[in-house]
Scaffold this motif. Structure first.
Motif, PDB file in Angstrom:
ATOM      1  N   ALA C  42     -15.096   7.469  -4.797  1.00 12.81           N
ATOM      2  CA  ALA C  42     -15.069   9.082  -4.561  1.00 12.81           C
ATOM      3  C   ALA C  42     -13.756  10.101  -3.412  1.00 12.81           C
ATOM      4  N   VAL C  43     -13.151   9.319  -2.826  1.00 11.65           N
ATOM      5  CA  VAL C  43     -12.226   9.862  -2.270  1.00 11.65           C
ATOM      6  C   VAL C  43     -10.806   9.275  -2.564  1.00 11.65           C
ATOM      7  N   ILE C  44     -10.769   8.729  -3.584  1.00 13.05           N
ATOM      8  CA  ILE C  44      -9.337   7.960  -4.189  1.00 13.05           C
ATOM      9  C   ILE C  44      -9.279   8.671  -5.708  1.00 13.05           C
ATOM     10  N   ARG C  45      -7.642   9.575  -5.625  1.00 11.33           N
ATOM     11  CA  ARG C  45      -7.238   9.906  -6.453  1.00 11.33           C
ATOM     12  C   ARG C  45      -6.358   9.413  -7.175  1.00 11.33           C
ATOM     13  N   SER C  46      -6.128   9.603  -8.508  1.00  2.00           N
ATOM     14  CA  SER C  46      -4.510   8.793  -9.095  1.00  2.00           C
ATOM     15  C   SER C  46      -3.521   9.614  -8.445  1.00  2.00           C
ATOM     16  N   GLY C  47      -2.315   8.781  -8.166  1.00  2.00           N
ATOM     17  CA  GLY C  47      -1.385   8.935  -8.086  1.00  2.00           C
ATOM     18  C   GLY C  47      -0.797   9.537  -6.625  1.00  2.00           C
ATOM     19  N   ASP C  48      -2.056   9.005  -5.904  1.00  2.42           N
ATOM     20  CA  ASP C  48      -2.084   8.863  -4.351  1.00  2.42           C
ATOM     21  C   ASP C  48      -1.662   7.876  -3.824  1.00  2.42           C
ATOM     22  N   ARG C  49      -0.760   8.197  -2.890  1.00  6.43           N
ATOM     23  CA  ARG C  49      -0.177   6.942  -1.510  1.00  6.43           C
ATOM     24  C   ARG C  49      -1.489   6.227  -0.774  1.00  6.43           C
ATOM     25  N   VAL C  50      -1.912   5.151  -1.188  1.00  3.98           N
ATOM     26  CA  VAL C  50      -2.562   4.257  -0.446  1.00  3.98           C
ATOM     27  C   VAL C  50      -2.166   3.490   0.399  1.00  3.98           C
ATOM     28  N   ASN C  51      -2.476   3.266   1.594  1.00  6.95           N
ATOM     29  CA  ASN C  51      -2.533   1.934   2.351  1.00  6.95           C
ATOM     30  C   ASN C  51      -3.399   1.248   2.269  1.00  6.95           C
ATOM     31  N   ILE C  52      -3.453  -0.126   2.630  1.00  8.53           N
ATOM     32  CA  ILE C  52      -4.325  -1.186   2.556  1.00  8.53           C
ATOM     33  C   ILE C  52      -3.888  -1.483   4.015  1.00  8.53           C
ATOM     34  N   GLU C  53      -4.436  -1.989   4.919  1.00 11.10           N
ATOM     35  CA  GLU C  53      -3.675  -2.151   5.793  1.00 11.10           C
ATOM     36  C   GLU C  53      -3.752  -4.046   5.693  1.00 11.10           C
ATOM     37  N   GLY C  54      -2.694  -4.741   6.383  1.00 13.24           N
ATOM     38  CA  GLY C  54      -2.538  -5.625   6.150  1.00 13.24           C
ATOM     39  C   GLY C  54      -0.930  -6.392   6.389  1.00 13.24           C
ATOM     40  N   ASN C  55      -0.795  -6.810   7.544  1.00 10.36           N
ATOM     41  CA  ASN C  55       0.638  -7.456   7.932  1.00 10.36           C
ATOM     42  C   ASN C  55       0.921  -8.707   7.366  1.00 10.36           C
ATOM     43  N   ASN C  56       1.404 -10.129   8.390  1.00 10.72           N
ATOM     44  CA  ASN C  56       1.724 -11.090   8.248  1.00 10.72           C
ATOM     45  C   ASN C  56       0.067 -11.702   8.911  1.00 10.72           C
ATOM     46  N   GLN C  57      -0.271 -10.809   9.586  1.00 16.25           N
ATOM     47  CA  GLN C  57      -1.918 -11.948   9.695  1.00 16.25           C
ATOM     48  C   GLN C  57      -2.863 -11.408   9.614  1.00 16.25           C
ATOM     49  N   LYS C  58      -3.737 -10.279  10.542  1.00 20.61           N
ATOM     50  CA  LYS C  58      -4.415  -9.503   9.491  1.00 20.61           C
ATOM     51  C   LYS C  58      -4.759  -9.073   8.519  1.00 20.61           C
ATOM     52  N   GLN C  59      -6.142  -9.105   7.439  1.00 18.73           N
ATOM     53  CA  GLN C  59      -6.082  -8.257   6.133  1.00 18.73           C
ATOM     54  C   GLN C  59      -7.256  -7.442   5.765  1.00 18.73           C
ATOM     55  N   GLU C  74     -10.095   6.332 -14.142  1.00 14.66           N
ATOM     56  CA  GLU C  74     -10.116   6.537 -13.589  1.00 14.66           C
ATOM     57  C   GLU C  74      -8.970   7.009 -12.200  1.00 14.66           C
ATOM     58  N   ILE C  75      -9.082   5.485 -11.835  1.00 12.34           N
ATOM     59  CA  ILE C  75      -7.698   6.339 -10.559  1.00 12.34           C
ATOM     60  C   ILE C  75      -6.968   4.748 -11.341  1.00 12.34           C
ATOM     61  N   HIS C  76      -5.756   5.053 -11.622  1.00 17.82           N
ATOM     62  CA  HIS C  76      -4.535   4.538 -11.909  1.00 17.82           C
ATOM     63  C   HIS C  76      -3.231   5.312 -11.089  1.00 17.82           C
ATOM     64  N   ASP C  77      -2.009   4.608 -11.090  1.00 18.74           N
ATOM     65  CA  ASP C  77      -0.672   5.305 -10.620  1.00 18.74           C
ATOM     66  C   ASP C  77      -0.339   5.433  -9.063  1.00 18.74           C
ATOM     67  N   LEU C  78      -1.556   4.590  -8.377  1.00 17.59           N
ATOM     68  CA  LEU C  78      -1.321   4.781  -6.872  1.00 17.59           C
ATOM     69  C   LEU C  78       0.693   3.926  -6.412  1.00 17.59           C
ATOM     70  N   HIS C  79       0.151   4.658  -5.346  1.00 21.00           N
ATOM     71  CA  HIS C  79       1.508   4.686  -4.505  1.00 21.00           C
ATOM     72  C   HIS C  79       1.631   3.432  -3.516  1.00 21.00           C
ATOM     73  N   MET C  80       0.868   2.582  -3.752  1.00 21.87           N
ATOM     74  CA  MET C  80       1.035   2.352  -2.177  1.00 21.87           C
ATOM     75  C   MET C  80       1.947   1.647  -1.595  1.00 21.87           C
ATOM     76  N   VAL C  81       1.424   1.873  -0.099  1.00 24.12           N
ATOM     77  CA  VAL C  81       2.556   1.823   1.044  1.00 24.12           C
ATOM     78  C   VAL C  81       2.388   0.811   2.324  1.00 24.12           C
ATOM     79  N   GLN C  82       2.499  -0.073   2.646  1.00 20.89           N
ATOM     80  CA  GLN C  82       2.006  -1.478   3.096  1.00 20.89           C
ATOM     81  C   GLN C  82       2.969  -1.578   4.273  1.00 20.89           C
ATOM     82  N   SER C  83       2.728  -2.514   4.907  1.00 23.48           N
ATOM     83  CA  SER C  83       3.585  -3.324   5.469  1.00 23.48           C
ATOM     84  C   SER C  83       3.528  -4.452   4.352  1.00 23.48           C
TER      85      SER C  83
END
Lengths: 318, 104, 554
Positions: C42-59, C74-83
């Protein structure tokens, strides 16, 4: 030769096989037999193109504790996991037989010789058991060591010392169980089937070998002491192992009978009572057995300093 | 699949530092080695024998041992090594330790 | 006629998305675990920039798994921006076509797949960043539209407790929420009262109680039992040749065994050199268990942490004079602030590396793994914006002979950037190489630049078992390269060293052997360690350190 005085305060866990051999007996008394300059390498490893060591991973020799001749076997875990093959096994047998022969000659010549001056065998285990590269020759070596222990019965006490990195597993776990007394540190591990093999055979859900806490509370020194598999639980220093060994050196061979795990109908019955208890208790973890033995806080007991543990632990009565 | 034996001799640099007794050092663990140093009377050269499962490093072994001999001025001994893929840094370390053992 | 321009399209779009999700969001912003996939749809649209929190420790592993369950039609081409992308699920979404583009800082265990996917066109690579660089871009041109974050606990209103492992959460939430984005949190537990509020409820749009606690890796725990004699020799060289020489007080340690060895010989060898109070008083560092002996011995004044470290919770709580802790007593780590301190406030960075080239460029890249940078380059560089002076920074700068070529007679300091490594690594792989594997990786994965962890002009010192190369003292590139050759031992690079030239470098104090520094190699053994086992660390901590199961050998 390493500095004997400095060795005493060293961690037993950290010591090489040779350091343990030297440090367990009186200062300057250790004489290595079949040492690196004798170049007793395993012909099997040569044939397989595997690295060899001139002592084949087992240090053998003789020293003294007080008046008592102590025949020493010390295994090196860093060389192929302390695995025992044909040459190493033969070295072990040779030293045990030498102790028996010496004992026989001494007793024949000096019938009144006090027990504290008669030979004793000390084995510092660090091994996963059979050297798989050597197949049947390795298995046979184990059988021969077992046989030598039988020859020593009622003549020469054999003491196991377990506190090195690899622990004592596989066929050598059986050998250790057949000795007269077992001295461990909390870092020592003793078992028959090694953790990785259990995981491989029974699955990770049954036994997760990467969970070191689980491995140690199933095979480690504290647990083995609760179970009665280890007779003594000492600090992790060469001096502590040596002091325990020196105490045992004061005893006649007959006094060791009561410390054994196997070797008499009474001991077989005792082992069977253990089997029955396991069936009844259905423990899902070593802690269940600790609790059954009367330890109300097994987790706290396991984590606390060793001195506190020794003071307050209740051992399983069978 | 066989063990590699590398043998060579190094001529001393004439300083003739000799060993008074033999010495052993090290364990053939993974990435480690054992070194045996023994005085010999036959000649002044340093005879070297290395047994290793790793092929193709003959030149490197030679460099490391030659450097050790040059650094210490040793002569008239044999150096016997059982190796299990030790790095040159470890080799140099064990050689030094074995010498300290022989002189200690 | 002027058409009316709308200036709140983002906010309107967010409202619309949250309305679409309203059926799943209950009181206290709570979403049932089983509704999570529907919520994300419901909240994510194709092409969105999405962050999934995760570094080298917690995920935020549960949310990552849920995002993988949406239909790529339905949902594709996301642009993942994350550590970081250390979980298999982070890469699975590229495999499935849900995500297309990636901007990140660190690859971790998935580094091999990252390289492969870039090569196969499954990942369109934006850039590989440092943490600070990526965080900076969150506030400029890479702002997440939706962020999937991770916390220990939420209360009934949706306030979050990130506690010990606060790490990246504040910076992600700040960037997302204050640009009208959507923030969804997975928590281990929903409780009545939080120990403290780390993220206020009105910055959070939805909270999911995860079916199992988030994954966390004890990445900074080094078992003292595995420290070797060579690590100790390198540690002694670093302590005497660099820490003592420059009196370095403000330091970051990398995570390798060399720095563990240094930490473990501070109370022994360091004390012998009279360095207590003179070095290592202020550190930017995760709560390394191997720091316990030095902390207990009174060496350290302050430690600020990027993240937490499993098992150190109670110890840190009981040492609040040293660590940054909240009103509840537990650690407040914060990667963005720790990296800022690391970039501007440190006098020295010391860490290990896989490869160093003939000019001193160093890299941990291998030909087929895009492992990324994490935070090391921000600490392993000279911060050009730094304006405050310290003794060690000034001394290091004063020793640079060619500083005048750049700024004339104007004095300026320089950060000490130390690379320590044995000349050969695992499997006899040489550390010193003529060409970094990073070049091959750049070619294999189609990168714009070979990924260099620390550029040669930033490296001031190299420590190997051969000795210490004082690169900052080299007047020109030729001398610098000779000093690197002197440190390179029996590697191909080292074999090119000319003994006469090495002698000249030693006379000029540009290269020093252990003997030049008065270090007895025979003392480099485990007797020197203040703790030799995990058990020792527990005992020295007075039972406060509680190591993870896999590190316990008793």
């Amino acid at each position: 030769m390493p500095n004997w005085n400095r060795l005493q305060t060293n961690s037993f866990l950290e010591c090489s096989a040779r350091d343990r051999a030297v440090g367990l007996v009186d200062e300057g008394s250790f004489v290595e037999l079949g040492g690196p300059f004798d170049r007793l390498v395993s012909p099997h490893l040569v044939a397989l193109g595997e690295a060899v060591e001139n002592d084949d991973g087992i240090v053998t020799g003789v020293g003294r504790i007080g008046a008592r001749p102590v025949f020493v076997i010390s295994q090196e875990g860093r060389f192929i996991g302390g695995s025992v093959g044909e040459v190493g096994g033969a070295k072990m047998v040779g030293i045990i037989d030498m102790a028996i022969d010496f004992n026989d000659r001494l007793v024949a010549e000096f019938p009144d010789l006090p027990p504290s001056a008669r030979p004793l065998v000390a084995i510092s285990f660090e091994t996963g058991g059979v050297r798989l590269h050597e197949a049947n020759a390795g298995l046979l070596a184990h059988a021969e060591v077992m046989d030598a222990l039988q020859r020593a019965r009622h003549k020469v006490p054999v003491v196991a010392l377990i506190g090195s990195r690899i622990g004592c597993f596989g066929g050598m776990g059986f050998v250790a169980a057949a000795t007269d007394a077992i001295v461990m540190s909390e870092f020592g591990r003793l078992g028959l089937t090694g953790p990785e093999v259990i995981e491989q055979e029974m699955g990770k859900d049954e036994f997760d070998a990467s969970n070191r806490a689980l491995v140690y509370r199933t095979t480690g020194g504290r647990h083995k002491y609760v179970m009665g598999d280890a007779n003594f639980l000492v600090d992790d220093t060469v001096a502590a192992f040596r002091a325990q060994l020196a105490d045992l050196c004061a005893l006649p061979v007959s006094s060791f009978e009561a410390m054994r795990r196997i070797g008499s109908p009474e001991l077989v019955e005792k082992q069977l009572r253990g089997v029955a208890l396991a069936a009844e208790l259905k423990p899902s973890d070593a802690r269940d057995v600790w609790r059954h033995a009367g330890n109300n806080d097994p987790v706290g007991l396991a984590d606390g300093p060793l001195a506190d543990f020794r003071k307050s632990v209740r051992r399983l009565a069978l | 699949m066989s063990l590699e034996t590398i043998e060579f001799t190094v001529a001393g640099d004439g300083r003739s530092v000799s060993l008074s007794r033999r010495a052993h050092c090290g364990v053939v663990g993974s990435g480690d080695l054992e070194v045996l140093l023994e005085p010999k009377t036959a000649d002044a050269a340093v005879s070297v024998r290395i047994v290793t499962p790793v092929k193709g490093f003959d030149a490197l072994w030679k460099r490391v041992v030659e450097h050790f001999v040059a650094e210490t001025g040793l002569s008239g001994l044999s150096i016997d090594i059982n190796d299990n893929n030790a790095s040159p840094a470890i080799v140099a370390l064990r050689l030094r330790q074995a010498l300290a053992e022989a002189q200690g | 006629m002027k058409t009316e321009q709308r200036w709140d399209k983002l906010a309107a779009d967010t409202r619309q998305r949250l309305e679409a999700a309203s059926a799943y969001i209950g009181a206290g912003k709570r979403v049932k675990a089983e509704d999570t996939v529907a919520l994300l749809k419901a909240v994510i649209r194709s092409g969105d920039r999405v962050n999934i929190e995760g570094n080298n420790q917690k995920q935020a592993d549960f949310l990552a798994d849920c995002l993988n369950k949406v239909d790529p039609a339905e949902i594709h081409d996301l642009h993942m921006v994350q550590s970081c992308v250390p979980l298999a699920s982070h890469l699975d979404m590229f495999e499935r076509g849900i995500a297309k583009k990636l901007d990140f800082a660190f690859g971790g265990p998935q580094a091999g797949r990252v390289a492969k996917f870039i090569r196969e066109g499954k990942i369109q690579l934006g850039a590989i960043h440092t943490y600070l660089e990526l965080f900076g871009r969150y506030f400029l041109d890479l702002t997440p539209r939706v962020s999937l974050i991770c916390a220990y606990e939420a209360d009934r209103e949706g306030n979050l407790y990130t506690g010990f492992n606060t790490e990246d959460t504040p910076v992600i939430v700040e960037a997302t929420k204050f640009r009208q984005g959507i923030v969804i949190a997975q928590v281990n537990k929903i409780v009545d009262k939080l120990p403290r509020v780390d993220i206020p409820a009105d910055w959070v749009d939805a909270v999911v109680e995860s079916p199992k606690p988030f994954f966390i890796e004890p990445l900074f725990t080094r078992d003292p039992g595995l420290v070797t004699d060579n690590h100790i020799l390198l540690g002694m060289l670093a302590l005497k040749g660099i820490y003592a020489e420059y009196k370095v007080k403000r330091i970051n340690h990398g995570i390798g065994f060399l720095t563990s060895a240094i930490e473990l010989i501070l109370p022994t060898y360091g004390a012998e050199l009279g360095l207590k109070g003179e070095v290592c008083t202020h550190m930017v560092l995760n709560p390394h268990p191997t720091m316990i002996p030095a902390i207990e011995d009174g060496w350290v004044d302050t430690i600020h942490c990027f993240g937490g470290e499993l098992g150190m919770e109670d110890y840190v709580k009981a040492r609040s004079d040293i660590f940054f802790t909240g009103p509840d007593g537990s650690l407040r780590s914060n990667r963005a602030f720790a990296q800022t301190a690391g970039h501007y406030a440190l006098d020295m960075f010391i860490g290990g590396t896989l490869q160093i080239d003939e000019w001193g460029n160093s890299s941990t890249a291998t030909a087929n793994r895009v492992s990324g940078f994490g935070g090391a380059p921000n600490m392993g560089c000279d911060a050009k914006g730094r304006r405050h002076a310290t003794e060690s920074w000034l001394k290091c700068g004063q020793e640079v002979p060619h500083m005048a070529d750049q700024i004339g007679a104007m004095p300026r300091g320089k950060r000490l950037v130390v690379q320590g490594a044995e000349t050969f690594g695992e499997g006899r792989a040489p550390t010193f190489v003529e060409k970094l594997d990073a070049w091959q990786l750049a070619e294999n994965a189609g990168l714009d630049l070979p990924p260099v962890m620390i550029y040669g002009d930033d490296v001031t010192h190299i420590v190997t078992e051969e000795g210490v190369a004082y690169l900052n003292r080299a007047p020109d590139m030729a001398t610098r390269m000779a000093a690197i050759r002197a440190a390179a031992g029996y590697t191909e690079v080292g074999l090119k060293a000319d003994p006469a030239e090495t002698r000249r470098l030693r006379d000029a104090n540009i290269f020093k052997t252990p003997e030049d520094l008065g270090i007895d190699r025979n003392r480099a053994n485990r007797d020197l360690l203040a703790a030799r086992s995990m058990r020792d660390l527990v005992d020295i901590s007075g039972g406060l350190y509680n190591p993870p199961a896999r590190f316990r050998n008793w």
